[in-house]
Design a protein around this motif. Structure first.
Motif, short mmCIF file in Angstrom:
data_model
loop_
_atom_site.label_atom_id
_atom_site.label_comp_id
_atom_site.label_asym_id
_atom_site.label_seq_id
_atom_site.Cartn_x
_atom_site.Cartn_y
_atom_site.Cartn_z
N LEU A 132 0.83 -1.21 0.00
CA LEU A 132 0.00 0.00 0.00
C LEU A 132 0.87 1.26 0.00
N GLY A 133 1.97 1.21 0.73
CA GLY A 133 2.85 2.36 0.78
C GLY A 133 3.43 2.72 -0.57
N VAL A 176 6.78 5.27 5.31
CA VAL A 176 8.13 5.47 4.76
C VAL A 176 8.13 5.33 3.24
N PRO A 177 7.65 4.20 2.68
CA PRO A 177 7.62 4.11 1.21
C PRO A 177 6.70 5.14 0.56
N PHE A 178 5.58 5.46 1.23
CA PHE A 178 4.67 6.46 0.68
C PHE A 178 5.36 7.82 0.62
N SER A 179 6.13 8.15 1.66
CA SER A 179 6.85 9.43 1.68
C SER A 179 7.93 9.46 0.60
N ALA A 225 8.87 19.44 3.09
CA ALA A 225 7.45 19.37 3.44
C ALA A 225 7.03 17.92 3.71
N VAL A 226 7.53 16.99 2.90
CA VAL A 226 7.20 15.58 3.10
C VAL A 226 7.77 15.07 4.42
N ILE A 227 8.98 15.47 4.75
CA ILE A 227 9.62 15.02 5.99
C ILE A 227 8.87 15.53 7.22
N THR A 228 8.48 16.81 7.20
CA THR A 228 7.75 17.36 8.35
C THR A 228 6.39 16.69 8.50
N TRP A 229 5.73 16.43 7.37
CA TRP A 229 4.44 15.73 7.41
C TRP A 229 4.63 14.32 7.97
N HIS A 230 5.65 13.64 7.52
CA HIS A 230 5.92 12.27 7.97
C HIS A 230 6.19 12.23 9.47
#
Length: 493
Positions: free
Chosen positions: A43-44, A124-127, A139-144
């Motif tokens: 899914l990721g 992790v894979p989704f990010s 932005a992706v890291i802060t969201w994660h």
């Protein structure tokens, strides 16, 4: 010091009387964990492209819109199955360890729980996919980080819910209110929560907003630590709570002799103890389980076979929630009972009559299902007959192999226990659930709908006819497992 704690727990696992059961359970859990890891990884990696292909919008925004449901379901699963630190603290209270070290170790173990890091296999894979698709890396890291912090918040919130009623009831009330309003379409919570999750990504303030979940996590960690540190006494927070006992004779049961004595003990046990009362409440709640099947609200559950499945559960709620843990309900005084001149037959019969009585009451209370048609209530009545004539024996039979001491003052594991897993109890699940569905489907589709109901009812009646022979078999099994059960009840989990 933490290495020493780990070694002690490792030894307790291998030296336990239930080592074989624990090992089988661990192996099963490993395979289940591998399965969920593969699912989450798939899914990721694939969610972004699936959402894009379906034209549902920005994949990140879509995930954020449903994130609140994910978090709520995660909290529910944790409350049901995650092991609490109190189980790790009690054995260490007698040893010369500093309290801070013991509490830190016990809470730290929950951080490494599979319930926490399994989510990383999705996020992790989704990010990574988001970054490869030209989303801003910062932005992706802060969201994660913010999202993962929320899952760890669930971890410590669950700990507080399990130990503090003033935390548990408000959280459950909020979830129930919002869930009901969402179900009725009066209120869409995602309208308000999606922008919150979006804010963790949106620049330039995403990094600032992402600190909020992290701060909440720190507060929950500190609150959990202080709670366990403050109540880390056997005569304090970890002690068994005692209530003032009331004398109840139930003299009307004396006419049944020794059988009446056992019935009186069971009724008192249900009235006086938290865990047994919970089982009764669960049995009542099972009555409403049929609404998922008979109202047509879920398309997947439509069909006569699913109706029969619902009928067995609606009428057998008490049977499954209470009956499956016989004789574990008496584990605290089971050795004393076995030292007395007690006939197993009378003991087992008392449990059987209690289950039968509860099944009849539940079936009568379920008469409102007539509103959904005669077939709905017919499935419940027929399910009750099968539960009395077949499943009531099977739960008592399976109880001989479920050597799980029950803490009557606690609701933990009210929905099951790892020691309840073994091959024999799994095999007994087949005639409890699968066999009646096969019998019903065969007669329903090959002959007529009425024949389907009659076939299942006749199975239950036939089981009742052979009651004496079945009870002799169950009594023989209980005697055979007697000393293994006594040994298991001496274990402190």
């Amino acid at each position: 010091m933490f290495k020493h704690f780990f070694v002690l727990q490792w030894k307790s696992f291998f030296r336990a009387a239930s080592f074989k059961t624990n090992l089988a359970y661990k192996i099963l859990m490993i395979f289940m964990a591998l399965y969920f890891i593969l699912v989450f990884l798939s899914l990721g990696v694939g969610s972004y492209f699936i959402i894009k292909k379906q034209g549902l919008g920005d994949p990140l925004r879509v995930v954020n819109r449903f994130m609140i449901y994910y978090l709520a379901f995660d909290l529910y699963i944790r409350y049901m199955f995650q092991k609490m630190p109190i189980l790790n603290i009690k054995p260490l209270l007698y040893m010369p360890f500093k309290k801070n070290e013991v509490v830190t170790y016990s809470l730290g173990k929950t951080v490494f729980s599979f319930f926490n890091w399994m989510h990383a296999f999705f996020f992790v894979p989704f990010s990574i996919v988001l970054i490869t698709q030209d989303y801003h890396p910062l932005a992706v890291i802060t969201w994660h980080i913010a999202v993962m912090a929320l899952f760890f918040c669930n971890n410590f919130l669950n700990i507080m819910m399990n130990n503090l009623d003033k935390v548990f009831y408000p959280v459950v009330a909020l979830l129930a209110i919002f869930g009901f309003m969402q179900y009725k379409g009066w209120f869409d919570i995602t309208t308000y929560t999606a922008p919150v999750f979006d804010s963790f990504f949106d620049l330039p303030y995403g990094a600032v907003y992402a600190l909020i979940p992290c701060l909440i996590l720190v507060l929950l960690v500190v609150a959990s630590f202080r709670y366990f540190r403050k109540h880390m006494y056997l005569d304090g927070g970890l002690a068994t709570k005692h209530e003032e006992a009331k004398t109840e004779d139930f003299t009307w049961l004396n006419r049944f002799g020794n059988l009446g004595t056992f019935l009186k003990n069971d009724i008192k046990l249900i009235k006086r103890n938290k865990r047994s009362r919970t089982s009764v409440i669960m049995g009542v709640l099972f009555i409403f389980y049929g609404l998922l099947f008979f109202t047509g609200s879920i398309e997947t559950y439509e069909g006569p076979v699913w109706g029969m499945f619902a009928g067995i559960f609606v009428s057998g709620g008490f049977l499954f929630s209470f009956g499956q843990f016989v004789p574990s309900w008496d584990s605290s005084y089971y050795p004393l009972m076995m030292s007395q001149n007690i006939q197993y037959r009378e003991y087992i019969s008392s449990k059987w009559y209690l289950i039968v009585f509860a099944t009849i009451i539940t079936t009568l209370l379920s008469s409102f299902y007539l509103y959904f048609g005669w077939q709905a209530y017919m499935a419940i009545v027929v399910g009750a007959i099968y539960n009395i004539g077949v499943n009531s024996y099977l739960v008592l039979w399976g109880g001989a192999y479920i050597k799980t001491p029950i803490d009557l003052t606690s609701n933990k594991k009210a929905f099951g226990d790892k020691q309840a897993f073994n091959i024999k109890t799994m095999l007994l699940t087949i005639p409890k659930l699968v066999l009646p569905l096969i019998v019903f489907a065969a007669a329903y589709y090959l002959i007529s709908p009425l024949a389907g109901y009659l076939a299942v009812a006749l199975s239950g009646i036939l089981g009742y006819v052979f009651k004496e022979q079945v009870f002799k078999l169950i009594e023989k099994i209980y005697k055979k497992e007697k000393y293994k059960t006594l040994l298991a009840y001496k274990q402190t989990s």
